[in-house]
Motif scaffolding. Structure first.
Motif, PDB file in Angstrom:
ATOM      1  N   GLU A 172       1.015   4.968  14.908  1.00  0.00           N
ATOM      2  CA  GLU A 172       0.355   4.162  15.579  1.00  0.00           C
ATOM      3  C   GLU A 172       0.153   2.753  14.641  1.00  0.00           C
ATOM      4  N   ASP A 173      -0.224   3.184  13.354  1.00  0.00           N
ATOM      5  CA  ASP A 173      -0.576   1.844  12.677  1.00  0.00           C
ATOM      6  C   ASP A 173      -0.474   2.673  11.106  1.00  0.00           C
ATOM      7  N   ASP A 174       0.000   1.545  10.391  1.00  0.00           N
ATOM      8  CA  ASP A 174       0.367   2.006   8.671  1.00  0.00           C
ATOM      9  C   ASP A 174       0.105   0.929   7.828  1.00  0.00           C
ATOM     10  N   ARG A 175      -1.043   1.290   7.160  1.00  0.00           N
ATOM     11  CA  ARG A 175      -1.625   0.316   6.188  1.00  0.00           C
ATOM     12  C   ARG A 175      -1.434   0.789   4.772  1.00  0.00           C
ATOM     13  N   ILE A 176      -1.111  -0.181   3.873  1.00  0.00           N
ATOM     14  CA  ILE A 176      -0.960   0.121   2.452  1.00  0.00           C
ATOM     15  C   ILE A 176      -2.023  -0.726   1.823  1.00  0.00           C
ATOM     16  N   GLU A 177      -2.543  -0.033   0.724  1.00  0.00           N
ATOM     17  CA  GLU A 177      -3.336  -0.803  -0.230  1.00  0.00           C
ATOM     18  C   GLU A 177      -3.139  -0.421  -1.577  1.00  0.00           C
ATOM     19  N   VAL A 178      -3.104  -1.333  -2.287  1.00  0.00           N
ATOM     20  CA  VAL A 178      -2.691  -1.166  -3.907  1.00  0.00           C
ATOM     21  C   VAL A 178      -3.927  -1.622  -4.745  1.00  0.00           C
ATOM     22  N   GLN A 179      -4.382  -1.007  -5.731  1.00  0.00           N
ATOM     23  CA  GLN A 179      -5.374  -1.309  -6.586  1.00  0.00           C
ATOM     24  C   GLN A 179      -4.799  -1.112  -7.979  1.00  0.00           C
ATOM     25  N   SER A 180      -5.421  -1.473  -8.991  1.00  0.00           N
ATOM     26  CA  SER A 180      -5.060  -1.331 -10.323  1.00  0.00           C
ATOM     27  C   SER A 180      -6.107  -1.530 -11.424  1.00  0.00           C
ATOM     28  N   THR A 181      -5.947  -0.919 -12.596  1.00  0.00           N
ATOM     29  CA  THR A 181      -6.900  -1.528 -13.761  1.00  0.00           C
ATOM     30  C   THR A 181      -5.647  -1.725 -14.918  1.00  0.00           C
ATOM     31  N   SER A 182      -6.148  -2.032 -16.016  1.00  0.00           N
ATOM     32  CA  SER A 182      -5.367  -2.372 -17.018  1.00  0.00           C
ATOM     33  C   SER A 182      -4.386  -1.269 -17.825  1.00  0.00           C
ATOM     34  N   GLU A 183      -4.808   0.208 -17.139  1.00  0.00           N
ATOM     35  CA  GLU A 183      -4.114   1.441 -17.449  1.00  0.00           C
ATOM     36  C   GLU A 183      -3.719   2.256 -16.352  1.00  0.00           C
ATOM     37  N   THR A 184      -4.293   1.857 -15.215  1.00  0.00           N
ATOM     38  CA  THR A 184      -3.726   2.730 -13.916  1.00  0.00           C
ATOM     39  C   THR A 184      -3.340   1.776 -12.667  1.00  0.00           C
TER      40      THR A 184
END
Length: 348
Positions: A172-184
């Motif tokens: 029904e719903d598909d959401r994407i979230e992207v996070q990052s640090t300087s190493e990951t």
């Protein structure tokens, strides 16, 4: 959300010849240093010598009276002991080596910087190891580790390539979230009323037609380590440690561990075995791409919103490589930080 915190620790100086070159995207060139790599399950290292490699650098592993050893040279061949040793062991021939989470970790880089606190946090694996045999295994991919990790960082690929195990693309719903640090870099996917994973219906007893899914893939760029966590409702949690050890420019080794011990049987035993279905499916796709992936091209790199994590991954690899070329091998973020909340694990 993106956070980039640069370390103020002193830089490590080295000869220019020892520094990784930085150029347009050519993954085999970006051999990031000063990192721990989980090259073997502890149960695979015995008194008999075994060989592993990181970026084509040889690592000979064995135990002597229970103690773990790692060397550039075979200890059971006299002539090998007379070979010159490299800067990776400061001329001693012996690498820094340790055991954690049921893995043998070796250091790739300046041995004077080998700090055990730089091992990535894997909160769902027992620190002293000891998981049952059915939770772990080994696969190999006919591509560089960077390509394998980019494939993982697009969690949506599973709907099409592994639908027979984890379910198709319908939700029904598909959401994407992207996070990052300087190493990951981390990709989080939230699906509402997604088609239930077939393996949970077949061997897990989940009778619902749909389930809500929160899937996370958390990649430590320098270590080529992926930490995955899937939360299926109704269903079970699926914690997966997925290190893509870069053996060479065209080969990487996956010593996986899936801690399904809290799930009911037979799901807890059969789910980790599904890696031998999913792994070959991935290899069929990434293997033929490997040669093109490792070569610069004038063709524009087209991508969708689902490729944001992969694009960030490339950027971070190049950023770390440039810092290392300038003599800065420090970590810009703490790789050992607690990631339970990020993964969606219960925090007691």
């Amino acid at each position: 959300m993106t956070t980039t915190t640069l370390s103020e620790e002193p830089s490590l100086t080295s000869r220019a010849a020892d520094r990784p070159a930085v150029q347009d995207w050519v993954p085999g060139v970006l051999q990031l240093r000063d990192a721990w790599f989980p090259v073997a399950h502890v149960t695979d290292v015995h008194e008999t010598v075994s060989r592993r490699q990181v970026h084509s650098q040889p690592y000979y592993l064995w135990r002597a009276k229970g103690d773990l050893h790692a060397s550039e040279h075979r200890p059971d061949i006299a002539a090998a002991k007379r070979l010159p040793s490299t800067a990776f062991t400061m001329g001693t021939g012996d690498y820094p080596v340790m055991e954690r989470y049921g893995y043998v970790w070796v250091w790739y880089g300046n041995p004077e910087k080998a700090d055990e606190s730089l091992v990535p946090d894997v909160p769902f694996l027992p620190r002293e190891g000891g998981l049952p045999w059915y939770t772990r295994g080994t696969l190999r991919f006919d591509c560089c580790s960077a390509l394998s990790l980019e494939n993982l960082l697009d969690l949506t690929h599973a709907d099409f390539l592994h639908a027979n195990v984890v379910g198709d693309e319908y939700s029904e719903d598909d959401r994407i979230e992207v996070q990052s640090t300087s190493e990951t870099v981390t990709m989080i996917r939230h699906c509402k009323s997604k088609s239930v994973a077939p393996i949970m219906r077949w061997v897990g007893g989940v009778r619902a037609k749909y389930q809500d899914v929160r899937a996370v893939i958390h990649v430590h760029v320098r270590n080529s380590v992926a930490i995955a966590y899937g939360r299926y409702t109704p269903g079970f949690h699926v914690p997966l440690f997925h290190p893509c050890v870069p053996e060479s420019q065209d080969r990487c080794r996956l010593n996986f561990a899936m801690n399904t011990t809290a799930a009911p049987g037979p799901f807890r035993i059969l789910m980790p075995r599904a890696a031998y279905i999913v792994g070959p499916q991935d290899n069929i796709m990434v293997g033929p791409q490997s040669a093109r992936y490792a070569e610069p091209a004038d063709r524009r790199d087209l991508h969708s919103r689902f490729d944001g994590a992969g694009t960030r991954y490339r950027f971070l690899m190049q950023q770390i490589a440039r810092r290392q070329q300038q003599g800065d091998f420090s970590f810009g973020a703490d790789p050992g930080r607690d990631v339970r909340e990020l993964l969606g694990m219960p925090v007691l």
